[in-house]
Design a protein around this motif. Structure first.
Motif, PDB file in Angstrom:
ATOM      1  N   ASP A  22     -57.389 -22.864 -41.101  1.00 33.95           N
ATOM      2  CA  ASP A  22     -56.026 -22.991 -41.596  1.00 33.95           C
ATOM      3  C   ASP A  22     -55.963 -24.090 -42.641  1.00 33.95           C
ATOM      4  OD1 ASP A  22     -55.351 -21.078 -39.748  1.00 33.95           O
ATOM      5  OD2 ASP A  22     -54.686 -22.513 -38.251  1.00 33.95           O
ATOM      6  N   VAL A  23     -55.329 -23.786 -43.770  1.00 27.16           N
ATOM      7  CA  VAL A  23     -55.233 -24.745 -44.860  1.00 27.16           C
ATOM      8  C   VAL A  23     -53.801 -24.823 -45.375  1.00 27.16           C
ATOM      9  CG1 VAL A  23     -57.615 -24.500 -45.636  1.00 27.16           C
ATOM     10  CG2 VAL A  23     -55.881 -23.004 -46.582  1.00 27.16           C
ATOM     11  N   ALA A  24     -53.485 -25.947 -45.992  1.00 22.16           N
ATOM     12  CA  ALA A  24     -52.226 -26.123 -46.707  1.00 22.16           C
ATOM     13  C   ALA A  24     -52.568 -26.129 -48.193  1.00 22.16           C
ATOM     14  CB  ALA A  24     -51.566 -27.426 -46.311  1.00 22.16           C
ATOM     15  N   VAL A  25     -51.839 -25.345 -48.956  1.00 27.68           N
ATOM     16  CA  VAL A  25     -52.101 -25.208 -50.389  1.00 27.68           C
ATOM     17  C   VAL A  25     -50.868 -25.667 -51.155  1.00 27.68           C
ATOM     18  CG1 VAL A  25     -52.693 -23.595 -52.238  1.00 27.68           C
ATOM     19  CG2 VAL A  25     -53.609 -23.237 -49.952  1.00 27.68           C
ATOM     20  N   ARG A  26     -51.104 -26.443 -52.188  1.00 26.61           N
ATOM     21  CA  ARG A  26     -50.026 -26.889 -53.060  1.00 26.61           C
ATOM     22  C   ARG A  26     -50.415 -26.523 -54.487  1.00 26.61           C
ATOM     23  NH1 ARG A  26     -47.347 -32.871 -53.691  1.00 26.61           N
ATOM     24  NH2 ARG A  26     -45.821 -32.169 -55.192  1.00 26.61           N
ATOM     25  N   VAL A  27     -49.573 -25.732 -55.148  1.00 31.39           N
ATOM     26  CA  VAL A  27     -49.871 -25.217 -56.485  1.00 31.39           C
ATOM     27  C   VAL A  27     -48.827 -25.743 -57.465  1.00 31.39           C
ATOM     28  CG1 VAL A  27     -50.231 -23.151 -57.866  1.00 31.39           C
ATOM     29  CG2 VAL A  27     -50.771 -23.117 -55.435  1.00 31.39           C
ATOM     30  N   ASN A  28     -49.297 -26.375 -58.535  1.00 31.22           N
ATOM     31  CA  ASN A  28     -48.428 -26.845 -59.599  1.00 31.22           C
ATOM     32  C   ASN A  28     -48.354 -25.746 -60.654  1.00 31.22           C
ATOM     33  OD1 ASN A  28     -47.111 -28.093 -61.673  1.00 31.22           O
ATOM     34  ND2 ASN A  28     -48.360 -29.943 -61.635  1.00 31.22           N
ATOM     35  N   LEU A  29     -47.187 -25.134 -60.789  1.00 30.14           N
ATOM     36  CA  LEU A  29     -46.998 -24.033 -61.722  1.00 30.14           C
ATOM     37  C   LEU A  29     -46.544 -24.501 -63.100  1.00 30.14           C
ATOM     38  CD1 LEU A  29     -45.188 -21.608 -59.271  1.00 30.14           C
ATOM     39  CD2 LEU A  29     -47.579 -21.547 -59.972  1.00 30.14           C
ATOM     40  N   GLY A  30     -46.366 -25.788 -63.280  1.00 34.73           N
ATOM     41  CA  GLY A  30     -45.904 -26.311 -64.568  1.00 34.73           C
ATOM     42  C   GLY A  30     -44.388 -26.382 -64.608  1.00 34.73           C
ATOM     43  N   ARG A  31     -43.878 -27.170 -65.533  1.00 34.85           N
ATOM     44  CA  ARG A  31     -42.432 -27.347 -65.703  1.00 34.85           C
ATOM     45  C   ARG A  31     -41.744 -27.733 -64.395  1.00 34.85           C
ATOM     46  NH1 ARG A  31     -39.790 -25.648 -70.552  1.00 34.85           N
ATOM     47  NH2 ARG A  31     -41.344 -24.832 -71.976  1.00 34.85           N
ATOM     48  N   ASN A  32     -42.350 -28.659 -63.681  1.00 31.20           N
ATOM     49  CA  ASN A  32     -41.810 -29.201 -62.427  1.00 31.20           C
ATOM     50  C   ASN A  32     -41.618 -28.150 -61.341  1.00 31.20           C
ATOM     51  OD1 ASN A  32     -41.734 -31.798 -63.466  1.00 31.20           O
ATOM     52  ND2 ASN A  32     -39.725 -31.450 -64.394  1.00 31.20           N
ATOM     53  N   LYS A  33     -42.408 -27.090 -61.372  1.00 32.38           N
ATOM     54  CA  LYS A  33     -42.359 -26.064 -60.323  1.00 32.38           C
ATOM     55  C   LYS A  33     -43.596 -26.227 -59.455  1.00 32.38           C
ATOM     56  CE  LYS A  33     -40.013 -22.751 -63.208  1.00 32.38           C
ATOM     57  NZ  LYS A  33     -40.487 -22.689 -64.567  1.00 32.38           N
ATOM     58  N   ILE A  34     -43.372 -26.508 -58.191  1.00 31.16           N
ATOM     59  CA  ILE A  34     -44.475 -26.681 -57.249  1.00 31.16           C
ATOM     60  C   ILE A  34     -44.220 -25.778 -56.051  1.00 31.16           C
ATOM     61  CG2 ILE A  34     -45.607 -28.300 -55.695  1.00 31.16           C
ATOM     62  CD1 ILE A  34     -45.007 -30.477 -57.753  1.00 31.16           C
TER      63      ILE A  34
END
Length: 83
Positions: A22-34
């Motif tokens: 089990d993992v936690a994923v955090r993705v930065n999509l740009g323009r302050n969208k996470i």
């Protein structure tokens, strides 16, 4: 602050440790969208890895390249085990 140097092979080795966990994923999509979600690391391949989200309604991208981790746009960490 200068980031410590890391290479793709070190990232691949680190991601392989999380396989079928089990993992936690955090993705930065740009323009302050996470986007953050939890899931199971379901596949480790030479150029990318895949995460199967636990949320059935999740429609985001679930395959990530190791270069995205190197650049800092994707962060993966193992979830703590429940006691």
């Amino acid at each position: 602050m200068i980031r410590p140097t890391q290479n793709i092979q070190a990232i691949k080795d680190e991601i392989k440790k999380y396989y079928e966990k089990d993992v936690a994923v955090r993705v930065n999509l740009g323009r302050n969208k996470i986007v953050s979600f939890t899931g199971r690391l379901s596949g480790v391949y030479p150029a990318l890895f895949t995460v199967q989200p636990y949320d059935a309604d999740y429609r985001g991208k679930t395959a990530y390249a190791y270069a995205e981790v190197l650049c800092g746009s994707v962060k993966v960490r193992e979830l703590a085990k429940k006691a």
